[in-house]
Design an enzyme around this catalytic site. Structure first.
Site, PDB file in Angstrom:
ATOM      1  N   GLU A 214     -47.428 -87.574  45.213  1.00 53.32           N
ATOM      2  CA  GLU A 214     -46.612 -88.242  46.240  1.00 53.32           C
ATOM      3  C   GLU A 214     -47.023 -87.730  47.610  1.00 53.32           C
ATOM      4  O   GLU A 214     -47.427 -86.565  47.737  1.00 53.32           O
ATOM      5  CB  GLU A 214     -45.142 -87.899  46.034  1.00 53.32           C
ATOM      6  CG  GLU A 214     -44.571 -88.363  44.726  1.00 53.32           C
ATOM      7  CD  GLU A 214     -43.095 -88.042  44.654  1.00 53.32           C
ATOM      8  OE1 GLU A 214     -42.291 -88.885  45.060  1.00 53.32           O
ATOM      9  OE2 GLU A 214     -42.756 -86.930  44.218  1.00 53.32           O
ATOM     10  N   HIS A 238     -40.780 -87.651  33.758  1.00 47.29           N
ATOM     11  CA  HIS A 238     -41.766 -88.721  33.928  1.00 47.29           C
ATOM     12  C   HIS A 238     -43.120 -88.410  33.278  1.00 47.29           C
ATOM     13  O   HIS A 238     -43.677 -89.228  32.557  1.00 47.29           O
ATOM     14  CB  HIS A 238     -42.004 -89.012  35.414  1.00 47.29           C
ATOM     15  CG  HIS A 238     -40.749 -89.257  36.191  1.00 47.29           C
ATOM     16  ND1 HIS A 238     -39.669 -89.931  35.670  1.00 47.29           N
ATOM     17  CD2 HIS A 238     -40.396 -88.932  37.460  1.00 47.29           C
ATOM     18  CE1 HIS A 238     -38.715 -90.005  36.588  1.00 47.29           C
ATOM     19  NE2 HIS A 238     -39.128 -89.403  37.680  1.00 47.29           N
TER      20      HIS A 238
HETATM   21  C1  BG6 Z   1     -37.742 -89.110  41.035  1.00 45.41           C
HETATM   22  C2  BG6 Z   1     -37.845 -87.721  41.585  1.00 45.41           C
HETATM   23  O1  BG6 Z   1     -37.337 -89.090  39.699  1.00 45.41           O
HETATM   24  O2  BG6 Z   1     -39.010 -89.752  41.116  1.00 45.41           O
HETATM   25  C3  BG6 Z   1     -38.342 -87.740  43.014  1.00 45.41           C
HETATM   26  O3  BG6 Z   1     -36.576 -87.097  41.544  1.00 45.41           O
HETATM   27  C4  BG6 Z   1     -39.630 -88.528  43.121  1.00 45.41           C
HETATM   28  O4  BG6 Z   1     -38.535 -86.429  43.512  1.00 45.41           O
HETATM   29  C5  BG6 Z   1     -39.487 -89.886  42.445  1.00 45.41           C
HETATM   30  O5  BG6 Z   1     -39.926 -88.692  44.488  1.00 45.41           O
HETATM   31  C6  BG6 Z   1     -40.817 -90.601  42.373  1.00 45.41           C
HETATM   32  O6  BG6 Z   1     -40.619 -91.906  41.901  1.00 45.41           O
HETATM   33  P1  BG6 Z   1     -41.642 -93.065  42.261  1.00 45.41           P
HETATM   34  O7  BG6 Z   1     -41.194 -94.215  41.443  1.00 45.41           O
HETATM   35  O8  BG6 Z   1     -41.531 -93.282  43.731  1.00 45.41           O
HETATM   36  O9  BG6 Z   1     -42.980 -92.539  41.870  1.00 45.41           O
END
Ligand code: BG6
Length: 486
Positions: A214, A238
């Protein structure tokens, strides 16, 4: 599939980040595309004292930032807000639950969804509050956001407490990555085609990489993140779920339990970490200030809500092993971090080189690889060697590219649209069963214990990079590189 049943959706944490960014926008899209959304009711609940109009103003002002301009229609949004109510509830004192029961009294025949996006320490008090006022009907479901607790024993305690009120088939432990189209496409790819299965094993796959990178930092969630860190926030949920879908055996059907049984088997064969292998096979990092796309980004310790000398990890790289027949000896490199160079979520399956090379090796990126990209774009690419035009017999990898936007020419649903639709329909396929969660914590807990015992600080990395150099060294030791280093 769209939402075809009347429902009451009760959001605990209704003024929170998730409700504003994801849940309400997701329902807006489903509302917009549903021909007759008459039986919809959304009740935002939080401790904040707000009137219904105050709440609608709050969400109207904020949600539109998370709905792209071309999708936002003022008239549709106004109609959508007619279905929204608000209720002040204090989960700990129990105040507000009687009023909630009163509001729900006349809708016993509707699906009732209690969506808990508060700190998980409140899940038990909320469920007990709901039970006390008899708000839990046969058509009720509860949705639990991750992380559930902070280790196996706290997660167990929450599951026990919730399980006293809701049966397992009414508990939806959400992991929004499972709602992403590409993750489901990974299943379609593996189980809808005959060409991949013969290759999907240790004889043909050299190594697998899963990256969830990210660019954002902790985004005002410092308090939460300090107690979670990258390992609990991203890996325990995840990353492990993606690993399960990638590595599981073909299920006997697409029934929720058939799939979840197979995912559980993957979690059970993950090789447990010892203090020694935590030291050698895991890198944890924390970002310092740096530049992302030309803008200065502060370091983790300068972010709001972060302890002065915090040793919390914002990056983890792990060399994981699956001890089973299919994957024995194949390393699975897992990596996630905040404030990285790019926003990139992808799975890379690297196949072995040809057994007897006839052609000169390409300058970079030899071997076939399958890249399943979840973000920023959703795509699947299979790299094969092709001859470079010209007089010499030189090859380089070229992608066979499945571009979903181009192929289907339709808007992709956001993960939460899909998952909320499934909750209302009562479909548990994309939600975690309790034993999966237990197995995930069982694998994660020894890593935390080893870090605590080692008493060392995380390695630092500058914001805007791919993490600490030790993460590159982790692969270099095996003669490998992360994909972007090729
Ligand atoms: C969330 C986390 O589950 O997923 C966050 O708590 C993270 O910290 C987010 O930023 C990322 O999700 P995506 O869908 O934007 O990749």
């Amino acid at each position: 599939m769209s939402i075809s049943r009347a429902f009451d959706m009760i959001f605990f944490g209704g003024t929170g980040d998730l409700a504003i960014r994801k849940l309400l926008p997701a329902l807006y899209y489903r509302f917009r595309d549903t021909p007759d959304p008459a039986g919809w009711r959304i009740i935002g609940c939080a401790r904040t004292e707000l009137t219904r109009d105050g709440y609608v103003d709050l969400v109207s002002e904020n949600c539109r930032r998370f709905i792209p301009g071309e999708d936002f229609d003022e008239g549709t949004w106004q109609r959508f807000t007619h279905h929204i109510e608000y209720l002040t509830i204090d989960a700990l004192s129990g105040e507000g639950f009687d009023e909630l029961a009163e509001r729900l009294r006349h809708s016993q025949d509707r699906v009732r969804v209690f969506y808990l996006s508060t700190a998980s320490s409140l899940y038990a008090p909320i469920c007990e509050g709901l039970s006390r006022v008899s708000a839990v009907t046969g058509l009720s479901r509860v949705v639990l956001e991750k992380p559930l607790g902070h280790d196996l024993s706290s997660s167990d305690a929450i599951n026990e407490a919730v399980g006293r009120i809701f049966e397992e088939h009414a508990i939806f432990r959400i992991d929004h990555y499972l709602g992403k189209e590409t993750v489901q496409n990974l299943m379609a790819l593996r189980f809808g085609n005959s060409i991949f299965e013969p290759l999907w094993n240790r004889s043909n796959v050299e190594q697998v990489q899963i990256t969830l990178a990210e660019q954002v930092g902790v985004e005002g969630r410092g308090d939460y993140y300090e107690h979670s860190g990258a390992l609990r926030d991203m890996v325990q949920s995840h990353l492990l779920q993606l690993l399960c879908i990638l590595a599981m055996e073909p299920p006997t059907s697409i029934d929720p339990d058939a799939i979840r049984d197979e995912k559980l088997k993957v979690l059970k064969v993950l090789r447990p970490f010892t203090p020694e292998s935590v030291r050698t096979d895991i890198v944890r990092g924390q970002y310092r200030s740096g530049a992302i796309e030309g803008k200065v980004a502060p370091g983790y310790l300068e972010e709001e809500g972060i302890a002065e000398n915090s040793r919390n990890e914002t990056f983890v790289a792990i060399k994981a092993r699956l001890d089973n027949w299919r994957w024995s000896g194949v390393p699975f490199y897992l990596r996630t971090g905040k404030r990285m160079q790019e926003r990139l979520s992808e799975i890379v399956v690297n196949f072995r080189e040809v057994p007897h090379p006839l052609l000169p090796p390409p300058a970079s990126g030899g071997g076939n690889r399958l890249i399943i990209q979840l973000q920023p774009d959703e795509s699947v690419k299979l790299f094969v060697m092709a001859k470079i035009p010209g007089d010499e017999m030189k090859v380089r990898p070229v992608a066979l590219d499945l571009d979903f936007d181009e192929a289907f020419k339709t808007r992709q649903w956001d993960a939460y649209e899909r998952l909320l639709t499934d909750v209302i329909a009562g479909n548990l396929t994309l939600f975690m069963r309790r034993d999966e969660l237990d197995a995930a914590w069982r694998w994660i807990d020894p890593i935390h214990s080893a870090w605590e015992a080692q008493d060392t600080a995380p390695k630092t990395y500058a914001a805007g990079t791919w993490g600490p150099t030790a993460a590159s060294a982790l692969l270099a030791r095996d003669g490998m590189n992360w994909r972007e280093e090729n």
